[in-house]
Design an enzyme around this catalytic site. Structure first.
Site, PDB file in Angstrom:
ATOM      1  CG  HIS A  79       5.908  -1.790  -7.667  1.00 56.46           C
ATOM      2  ND1 HIS A  79       5.213  -0.773  -7.053  1.00 56.46           N
ATOM      3  CD2 HIS A  79       6.444  -1.262  -8.799  1.00 56.46           C
ATOM      4  CE1 HIS A  79       5.329   0.331  -7.794  1.00 56.46           C
ATOM      5  NE2 HIS A  79       6.058   0.059  -8.855  1.00 56.46           N
ATOM      6  CG  ASP A  81       7.302  -3.902  -2.695  1.00 60.09           C
ATOM      7  OD1 ASP A  81       7.179  -3.614  -3.904  1.00 60.09           O
ATOM      8  OD2 ASP A  81       6.725  -3.253  -1.786  1.00 60.09           O
ATOM      9  CG  HIS A 167       0.802   1.732  -6.405  1.00 57.68           C
ATOM     10  ND1 HIS A 167       1.363   2.484  -5.394  1.00 57.68           N
ATOM     11  CD2 HIS A 167       1.673   0.695  -6.600  1.00 57.68           C
ATOM     12  CE1 HIS A 167       2.499   1.944  -5.016  1.00 57.68           C
ATOM     13  NE2 HIS A 167       2.722   0.856  -5.726  1.00 57.68           N
TER      14      HIS A 167
HETATM   15 ZN   LIG Z   1       4.845  -2.191  -2.244  1.00 61.55          ZN
HETATM   16 ZN   LIG Z   2       3.987  -0.798  -5.261  1.00 63.79          ZN
END
Ligand SMILES: [Zn+2]
Ligand SMILES: [Zn+2]
Length: 291
Positions: A79, A81, A167
């Site tokens: 991801h 971030d 996740h």
């Molecule tokens: Zn994250």
């Molecule tokens: Zn993530």
């Protein structure tokens, strides 16, 4: 140099293992109050970095660390971030004098992500090699893709292992564990409650775990039931984090990757859920805090 006398023999004391939170917010949206979550583990000046979000190079400098001492990068998942600045970090570290190899570990397609990010800086790299006499950058970079959890990396200072966490829609997301003579540290990555993470964390001195503040998630989701459902399946509530810490028996828990990172959520509000299960030391992480 510190030394202990054991049975008449002098033994070197374990090297101190510093753990610094470079950022503490979760999610891709930039915030004026917190930088995105990322952890530097520093042993004898060498930086072992977990995740490379936007602005990580500056956060490393703000923490008083030297960019040219970057050693190994560990990406929990892809991801933005967690991986957006991987290429810019490498270029900026190299521009700051890095001339030793850097290993990058994480799930596929990390090799492609690193390759494309460095390709975007091909012009600048060529100019600095020609005009500043910098050594070639690409031969210093070694990407090692991990499709599943297990042993990841080892040197004289640290042993690093990983476990797959949950996740939700991200099929390859990992937590990392760093075992050094001084401390054992686990970084959860992004995950909902994970029994595998509990087992993996057992006996660790320090657990840095992502956390989601449930009441504010409703506000964050802006009435979208599907977004709310996605967040609940992807991340851990503060109560779940407390449960992981209690079941794993960690000495200290640090909350990071805060979702949402609204300034009005106080430390007490973050920790109330945790304390329903975990009675040990628990803190809410701050940017550039050493834990
Ligand atoms: Zn994250
Ligand atoms: Zn993530």
């Amino acid at each position: 140099m510190c030394a202990l006398l054991v049975g008449g023999r002098a033994l070197a004391a374990p090297l101190p293992t510093r753990v610094i939170l470079l950022g503490t917010k979760g999610g891709p949206k930039p915030s004026p109050s917190r930088a995105p979550a990322c952890v530097a583990i520093v042993i004898e000046g060498t930086i072992y970095l977990v995740d490379c979000p936007n602005g990580v190079a500056r956060q490393i400098v703000m923490a008083g660390l030297s960019l040219d001492r970057l050693g190994q990068l560990f990406i929990t998942h892809n991801h933005s971030d967690h991986v957006l600045d991987v290429g810019s970090l490498l270029v900026l570290a190299w521009g700051s004098g890095l001339n030793s190899p850097v290993g990058i570990h994480g799930p596929p397609p990390l090799r492609k992500i690193v390759g494309h990010s460095l390709a975007a800086s091909r012009y600048d790299i060529a100019v600095r090699m020609r005009e500043e006499g910098r050594p070639a950058l690409l031969p210093l970079i070694h990407v090692s893709e991990q499709a599943r959890g297990g042993p990841v990396y080892r040197d004289a200072k640290v042993t690093v292992s990983s476990v797959a966490v949950d996740h939700y829609s991200v099929k390859q997301a990992f937590a990392y564990r760093f075992d050094t003579p001084a401390r054992s540290i686990v970084i959860s990555g992004d995950t909902t409650y994970s029994e595998a993470l509990v087992d993996f964390t057992r006996g660790a001195d320090l657990l840095i775990h992502e956390a989601m503040y449930l009441d504010a998630v409703v506000e964050l989701a802006g009435g979208s039931a599907s977004l709310q459902d996605h967040l609940l399946r992807s991340h851990s509530t503060t109560e779940q984090v407390g449960l992981v810490a209690a079941r794993a028996g960690v000495k200290k828990l640090v909350l990071s990757h805060l979702v949402p990172a609204f300034p009005w959520i106080t430390d007490e509000m973050w920790l109330a859920g945790v304390r329903k299960h975990f009675t040990g030391e628990a803190v809410v992480g701050r940017d550039l805090q050493e834990v």
